[in-house]
Design an enzyme around this catalytic site. Structure first.
Site, short mmCIF file in Angstrom:
data_model
loop_
_atom_site.label_atom_id
_atom_site.label_comp_id
_atom_site.label_asym_id
_atom_site.label_seq_id
_atom_site.Cartn_x
_atom_site.Cartn_y
_atom_site.Cartn_z
N GLY A 1 7.67 -35.35 33.14
CA GLY A 1 8.15 -34.37 32.15
C GLY A 1 7.53 -34.61 30.79
O GLY A 1 8.23 -34.73 29.79
N SER B 1 5.38 -32.56 29.26
CA SER B 1 4.85 -31.34 28.64
C SER B 1 5.62 -30.97 27.39
O SER B 1 5.24 -30.06 26.67
CB SER B 1 4.92 -30.18 29.64
OG SER B 1 6.27 -29.95 30.00
N SER B 2 6.72 -31.67 27.12
CA SER B 2 7.57 -31.26 26.00
C SER B 2 8.49 -32.41 25.59
O SER B 2 8.65 -33.39 26.34
CB SER B 2 8.35 -30.03 26.50
OG SER B 2 9.62 -29.95 25.98
N GLY B 3 9.05 -32.29 24.40
CA GLY B 3 10.15 -33.15 23.95
C GLY B 3 9.92 -34.65 24.07
O GLY B 3 8.89 -35.18 23.64
N ASP C 1 6.24 -31.94 40.57
CA ASP C 1 7.60 -31.40 40.54
C ASP C 1 8.48 -32.49 41.14
O ASP C 1 8.33 -32.81 42.33
CB ASP C 1 7.67 -30.11 41.38
CG ASP C 1 9.07 -29.51 41.36
OD1 ASP C 1 10.02 -30.20 40.95
OD2 ASP C 1 9.19 -28.34 41.78
N SER D 1 18.31 -41.87 30.67
CA SER D 1 19.66 -41.37 30.94
C SER D 1 20.10 -40.57 29.71
O SER D 1 19.33 -39.78 29.15
CB SER D 1 20.57 -42.56 31.24
OG SER D 1 21.90 -42.17 31.38
N SER E 1 26.55 -34.64 33.14
CA SER E 1 27.11 -35.98 32.96
C SER E 1 27.15 -36.72 34.29
O SER E 1 26.77 -37.89 34.37
CB SER E 1 28.53 -35.90 32.39
OG SER E 1 28.53 -35.29 31.12
N ALA E 2 27.60 -36.03 35.34
CA ALA E 2 27.74 -36.70 36.65
C ALA E 2 26.38 -37.20 37.15
O ALA E 2 26.28 -38.32 37.67
CB ALA E 2 28.35 -35.74 37.66
N LYS F 1 23.80 -38.03 35.33
CA LYS F 1 23.38 -39.18 34.52
C LYS F 1 24.24 -40.42 34.83
O LYS F 1 23.73 -41.53 34.86
CB LYS F 1 23.44 -38.84 33.02
CG LYS F 1 22.41 -37.78 32.56
CD LYS F 1 20.96 -38.23 32.68
CE LYS F 1 19.99 -37.27 31.99
NZ LYS F 1 18.58 -37.62 32.21
N1 LIG Z 1 17.27 -33.63 24.09
C1 LIG Z 1 18.37 -34.34 24.16
O1 LIG Z 1 19.29 -34.18 23.33
C2 LIG Z 1 18.54 -35.40 25.23
C3 LIG Z 1 19.55 -36.34 25.05
C4 LIG Z 1 19.72 -37.32 26.02
C5 LIG Z 1 18.90 -37.36 27.13
N2 LIG Z 1 17.93 -36.43 27.29
C6 LIG Z 1 17.09 -36.51 28.50
O2 LIG Z 1 15.74 -36.63 28.13
C7 LIG Z 1 14.90 -36.09 29.15
C8 LIG Z 1 13.89 -35.16 28.52
O3 LIG Z 1 14.55 -34.13 27.82
P1 LIG Z 1 13.89 -33.37 26.58
O4 LIG Z 1 14.91 -33.35 25.50
O5 LIG Z 1 12.55 -33.87 26.28
O6 LIG Z 1 13.83 -31.88 27.20
P2 LIG Z 1 12.62 -30.82 27.30
O7 LIG Z 1 11.94 -30.72 25.98
O8 LIG Z 1 13.24 -29.60 27.90
O9 LIG Z 1 11.60 -31.48 28.34
C9 LIG Z 1 11.92 -31.60 29.70
C10 LIG Z 1 10.69 -32.04 30.48
O10 LIG Z 1 11.09 -32.20 31.85
C11 LIG Z 1 10.17 -31.53 32.67
N3 LIG Z 1 10.83 -31.10 33.91
C12 LIG Z 1 11.96 -30.37 34.04
N4 LIG Z 1 12.22 -30.20 35.36
C13 LIG Z 1 11.24 -30.83 36.05
C14 LIG Z 1 10.94 -31.01 37.43
N5 LIG Z 1 11.70 -30.51 38.42
N6 LIG Z 1 9.85 -31.74 37.78
C15 LIG Z 1 9.05 -32.24 36.82
N7 LIG Z 1 9.27 -32.09 35.50
C16 LIG Z 1 10.36 -31.39 35.13
C17 LIG Z 1 9.60 -30.40 31.84
O11 LIG Z 1 8.26 -30.16 32.28
P3 LIG Z 1 7.70 -28.80 32.95
O12 LIG Z 1 8.70 -27.72 32.65
O13 LIG Z 1 6.38 -28.62 32.28
O14 LIG Z 1 7.59 -29.16 34.37
C18 LIG Z 1 9.57 -31.02 30.45
O15 LIG Z 1 8.36 -31.71 30.23
C19 LIG Z 1 15.84 -35.43 30.16
O16 LIG Z 1 16.04 -36.29 31.26
C20 LIG Z 1 17.14 -35.28 29.37
O17 LIG Z 1 18.28 -35.28 30.22
C21 LIG Z 1 17.72 -35.44 26.36
#
Ligand SMILES: NC(=O)c1ccc[n+]([C@@H]2O[C@H](COP(=O)([O-])OP(=O)(O)OC[C@H]3O[C@@H](n4cnc5c(N)ncnc54)[C@H](OP(=O)(O)O)[C@@H]3O)[C@@H](O)[C@H]2O)c1
Length: 277
Positions: A12, A14-16, A57, A135, A150-151, A153
């Protein structure tokens, strides 16, 4: 600190959070492979200064297996895996269809598990490695109307605790990073369950209020920039902790309060915070 050519896989990317971790480690001299479902098959983005983007994926056994095999064939090593790919699912428990709940677990729990199952034999063969599972604070404190997020994670937390003990003697370290709210595309990418999106939902008011608190907290949260530094610190730690919480004190303190407050009081304060009546 520097990467010294160590090979890192970030799912993942590609973003964030994933994009930020991959970019930081690249700058520090690691060989970084980042994944996206949207990338063309094979390797892409091999320009200097960019992580190598790999199609993957995490919902698919074949896709994960083939992605990790490609890295192994090219590099002959895989030192670090950051299981980051994931998304949010919102909706009352009653209003989330089993197929929506299963899809959440498929990506956020079975996804990291698939990656671990492919990476672990290679790491055992190499005599060591590091797996970092991303997580969330929601993996420690369940959030109303984010029950399945939540579940999944919580499940990842349990899996990580067990795995860590099983692989220690092979020199493999396994850790959790638990971010609080981070500003990323996570908010826009969150899926609302079909029933929760209906106007006649009995949970409508509570759901809307609670979701809007959550969305505001995320969008007012820090950018994910500092997470790359944390990952690099963990890479250089011989005996890393199980958990690394990454959140402002106000959010971290909720973990402490959950431990020390009577359960009813903690629950009431959480409900008040998320405006659930
Ligand atoms: N943002 C928050 O507040 C927060 C807080 C706590 C934890 N997290 C955790 O941090 C992680 C990243 O979140 P983020 O905030 O960076 O969100 P995001 O910007 O939406 O990025 C999510 C990434 O996951 C990839 N992805 C989604 N489904 C996928 C799949 N089936 N196979 C492969 N890649 C997949 C997307 O890539 P593509 O769409 O290009 O495949 C994208 O690169 C997640 O596990 C999230 O639960 C986030």
């Amino acid at each position: 600190m520097s990467g010294g050519g160590k090979v890192v896989l970030v799912t993942g990317a590609s973003s964030g959070i994933g994009e930020s971790i991959a970019g930081y480690l690249l700058q520090k001299g690691y060989r970084v492979y980042g994944t996206s479902r949207r990338a063309a098959p094979g390797f892409a983005g091999e320009a200097p200064g960019l992580p190598i983007i790999l199609h993957m994926d995490v919902n698919s056994d074949d896709s994960v297996k083939s992605g990790i095999e490609q890295i192994w064939r090219r590099e002959g090593r895989l030192d670090v895996v950051v299981n980051n790919a994931g998304y949010g699912l919102a909706g009352a428990v009653e209003e989330t269809a089993l197929e929506e709940a299963r899809a959440q677990f498929e990506t956020n729990f079975f996804g990291p598990l698939r990656v671990c199952r492919c990476a672990l034999p290679l790491m055992r063969l190499a005599g060591g490695g590091l797996i970092i599972n991303i997580s969330s604070l929601a993996g420690l404190i369940a959030i109303p109307f984010q029950g399945f997020y939540s579940a999944a994670k919580f499940a990842l937390e349990g899996l990580t605790e067990a795995l860590r003990m099983e692989v220690r003697s092979y020199g493999i370290r396994v850790v959790l990073i638990e971010p609080g709210d981070i500003k990323s595309a996570f908010t826009a990418n969150r899926i609302v369950s079909r029933e929760a999106a209906q106007n006649d939902s009995p949970y409508r008011e509570n759901f809307r209020r609670s979701l809007s608190v959550m969305e505001k907290d995320e969008q007012n949260g820090p950018l994910p920039d500092a997470l790359g530094r944390l990952v690099e610190k963990i890479i250089h730690t011989t005996k890393p902790r199980l958990r690394y919480t990454f959140a402002p004190l106000s959010q971290k303190s909720a973990i402490f309060l959950k431990k020390v407050l009577p359960q009813r009081l903690f629950e009431a304060s959480l409900m008040q915070y998320y405006r659930v009546k």
